[in-house]
Design an enzyme around this catalytic site. Sequence first.
Site, PDB file in Angstrom:
ATOM      1  N   ARG A  39       0.826  -1.212   0.000  1.00 50.41           N
ATOM      2  CA  ARG A  39       0.000   0.000   0.000  1.00 50.41           C
ATOM      3  C   ARG A  39       0.866   1.270   0.000  1.00 50.41           C
ATOM      4  O   ARG A  39       0.442   2.291  -0.546  1.00 50.41           O
ATOM      5  CB  ARG A  39      -0.940  -0.006   1.204  1.00 50.41           C
ATOM      6  CG  ARG A  39      -2.145  -0.905   0.949  1.00 50.41           C
ATOM      7  CD  ARG A  39      -3.159  -0.828   2.054  1.00 50.41           C
ATOM      8  NE  ARG A  39      -4.435  -1.366   1.594  1.00 50.41           N
ATOM      9  CZ  ARG A  39      -5.379  -1.824   2.406  1.00 50.41           C
ATOM     10  NH1 ARG A  39      -5.197  -1.806   3.714  1.00 50.41           N
ATOM     11  NH2 ARG A  39      -6.509  -2.285   1.910  1.00 50.41           N
ATOM     12  N   LYS A 200     -15.336 -17.869   3.819  1.00 50.44           N
ATOM     13  CA  LYS A 200     -16.724 -17.880   4.279  1.00 50.44           C
ATOM     14  C   LYS A 200     -17.705 -17.245   3.310  1.00 50.44           C
ATOM     15  O   LYS A 200     -17.446 -16.177   2.758  1.00 50.44           O
ATOM     16  CB  LYS A 200     -16.826 -17.088   5.582  1.00 50.44           C
ATOM     17  CG  LYS A 200     -16.248 -17.775   6.779  1.00 50.44           C
ATOM     18  CD  LYS A 200     -16.567 -16.926   7.972  1.00 50.44           C
ATOM     19  CE  LYS A 200     -15.955 -17.420   9.252  1.00 50.44           C
ATOM     20  NZ  LYS A 200     -15.942 -16.303  10.204  1.00 50.44           N
ATOM     21  N   GLY A 351      -6.633  -9.291   0.184  1.00 52.34           N
ATOM     22  CA  GLY A 351      -5.270  -9.453   0.694  1.00 52.34           C
ATOM     23  C   GLY A 351      -4.693 -10.826   0.399  1.00 52.34           C
ATOM     24  O   GLY A 351      -3.557 -10.947  -0.084  1.00 52.34           O
ATOM     25  N   GLY A 374     -11.959  -4.134   1.367  1.00 50.96           N
ATOM     26  CA  GLY A 374     -13.418  -4.019   1.470  1.00 50.96           C
ATOM     27  C   GLY A 374     -14.007  -2.992   0.515  1.00 50.96           C
ATOM     28  O   GLY A 374     -15.109  -3.184  -0.018  1.00 50.96           O
TER      29      GLY A 374
HETATM   30  P1  ADP Z   1      -9.089 -12.435   0.458  1.00 47.24           P
HETATM   31  O1  ADP Z   1      -8.159 -11.950   1.558  1.00 47.24           O
HETATM   32  O2  ADP Z   1      -8.371 -12.592  -0.848  1.00 47.24           O
HETATM   33  O3  ADP Z   1     -10.344 -11.622   0.365  1.00 47.24           O
HETATM   34  P2  ADP Z   1     -10.321 -14.389   2.187  1.00 47.24           P
HETATM   35  O4  ADP Z   1      -9.717 -13.705   3.356  1.00 47.24           O
HETATM   36  O5  ADP Z   1     -11.769 -14.297   1.974  1.00 47.24           O
HETATM   37  O6  ADP Z   1      -9.544 -13.930   0.856  1.00 47.24           O
HETATM   38  O7  ADP Z   1      -9.996 -15.954   2.253  1.00 47.24           O
HETATM   39  C1  ADP Z   1      -8.718 -16.447   2.428  1.00 47.24           C
HETATM   40  C2  ADP Z   1      -8.669 -17.594   3.377  1.00 47.24           C
HETATM   41  O8  ADP Z   1      -9.562 -18.628   2.990  1.00 47.24           O
HETATM   42  C3  ADP Z   1      -7.287 -18.188   3.402  1.00 47.24           C
HETATM   43  O9  ADP Z   1      -6.741 -18.058   4.688  1.00 47.24           O
HETATM   44  C4  ADP Z   1      -7.520 -19.652   3.030  1.00 47.24           C
HETATM   45  O10 ADP Z   1      -6.718 -20.562   3.772  1.00 47.24           O
HETATM   46  C5  ADP Z   1      -8.981 -19.844   3.378  1.00 47.24           C
HETATM   47  N1  ADP Z   1      -9.525 -20.999   2.634  1.00 47.24           N
HETATM   48  C6  ADP Z   1      -9.654 -21.142   1.311  1.00 47.24           C
HETATM   49  N2  ADP Z   1     -10.146 -22.347   1.012  1.00 47.24           N
HETATM   50  C7  ADP Z   1     -10.327 -23.008   2.177  1.00 47.24           C
HETATM   51  C8  ADP Z   1     -10.792 -24.307   2.538  1.00 47.24           C
HETATM   52  N3  ADP Z   1     -11.167 -25.187   1.613  1.00 47.24           N
HETATM   53  N4  ADP Z   1     -10.858 -24.614   3.857  1.00 47.24           N
HETATM   54  C9  ADP Z   1     -10.477 -23.740   4.799  1.00 47.24           C
HETATM   55  N5  ADP Z   1     -10.016 -22.504   4.521  1.00 47.24           N
HETATM   56  C10 ADP Z   1      -9.942 -22.137   3.227  1.00 47.24           C
HETATM   57 MG    MG Z   2      -8.250 -12.253   3.680  1.00 48.52          MG
END
Ligand code: ADP
Ligand code: MG
Length: 393
Positions: A39, A200, A351, A374
């Site tokens: 950033r 999630k 991230g 976000g």
């Molecule tokens: P971003 O930061 O790109 O928005 P998120 O924070 O929503 O992404 O999601 C990232 C997390 O999701 C990672 O820590 C990853 O380990 C977890 N994740 C992805 N697939 C699975 C899975 N099948 N089971 C558990 N955790 C998962």
């Molecule tokens: Mg994340």
Amino acid sequence: MPVAHLDDLLARDVSGRRVLVRADLNVPLHEGAVSDDTRIRASLPTLRKLRDAGARVIVCSHLGRPAGEPRPEYSLRPVHAELRRLLGGEVAFCADCVGDAAQAAAKKLANGEVLLLENLRFHPGESANDPDFARALAELAEIYVNDAFGAAHRAHASTAGVPALIDERAAGSLMEAETDFLERVRVPERPLVVILGGAKVSDKLAVLEALAPHADQLLIGGAMAYTFMAAEGLPTGASLVESKRIEDARGVVRAAKSRGREVLRPTDHVVTASLEPDAEQRVVEEIPDGWLAVDIGPETAERYAGAVALARTCFWNGPMGIFEMPAFAKGTLRVARAMAESPGTTVVGGGDSLAAVNQAGVGEHISHLSTGGGASLEYVQGSALPGLLALER
Ligand code: ADP
Ligand code: MG
């Protein structure tokens, strides 16, 4: 309504004028040092342009959530050290963002000098968009530039209060790049392929609901895929399933289908008996009882890569598996490479997703790496961002 850009501002003479730049320097710290400078780097073009034009540049930002009081662990001092190094040349620092000390530091600046102010959120007036606090910030400068796309979804003093008080205002280069590229997702050249993953459904429900009827194809991966599979009545073993979101997942699929759009989910899976490093792993089409699905399988990865290859526009947020563990990173890395090879416009946000792109070493082949977090998701959902609205005239 139009928003003025930095170049419009620079077309007039800004030499010797004091410019308050709201930057997004909210970086992760580890043991008192900046652990990821993405950033800060993203903020450099605007600061360089203003400095080179002879402006007196006053930079402000928030960092973390110090809850309205000075807390040393949220100080911008480590960012100051990094900014000096990256920007090259002297950068002054003031231990408060408003008041006599800030006023004096701002007045002391010579043409082309840069001053970084301490964390805005050390004052409760920042998050509350308190008029007195906004006025105190606005008094520091004659011109306001907002480059903090990552904070544009918040109506805080530095993003919404200050621009209402300063007529001469503009969006910075990063703000402009973020909105340009994310706008190409909102109004896409089709086909638009959206890939959503991560942990999630509940984190991403708003973006799922907004993009499922909008994208030609929505590809679902990550842990959220198993909530979608549970919604279809398929076995999910011991995978993460949000039982309270199963109905929402059904709604997302229904909304897409009613518009003639496609939702794709994994059809094969990497499963493991446990998250211990030496636990047994398998690739399966049906998730066995007691096993955890931790990545999309190789067939799914190829199918998703194929969809990405045919897209004219591609937006990706959320890893396809637990990519932090090399054994479960293959699906995520395959999608990252497919994005990099796609001839269309490609945008990645989030991230962990950016970390995955960097892990794959393909960052320079993605059209835009969105650092907005976000705010990026809210923008592609079609929300109006208060920080952008406040720049309009
Ligand atoms: P971003 O930061 O790109 O928005 P998120 O924070 O929503 O992404 O999601 C990232 C997390 O999701 C990672 O820590 C990853 O380990 C977890 N994740 C992805 N697939 C699975 C899975 N099948 N089971 C558990 N955790 C998962
Ligand atoms: Mg994340």
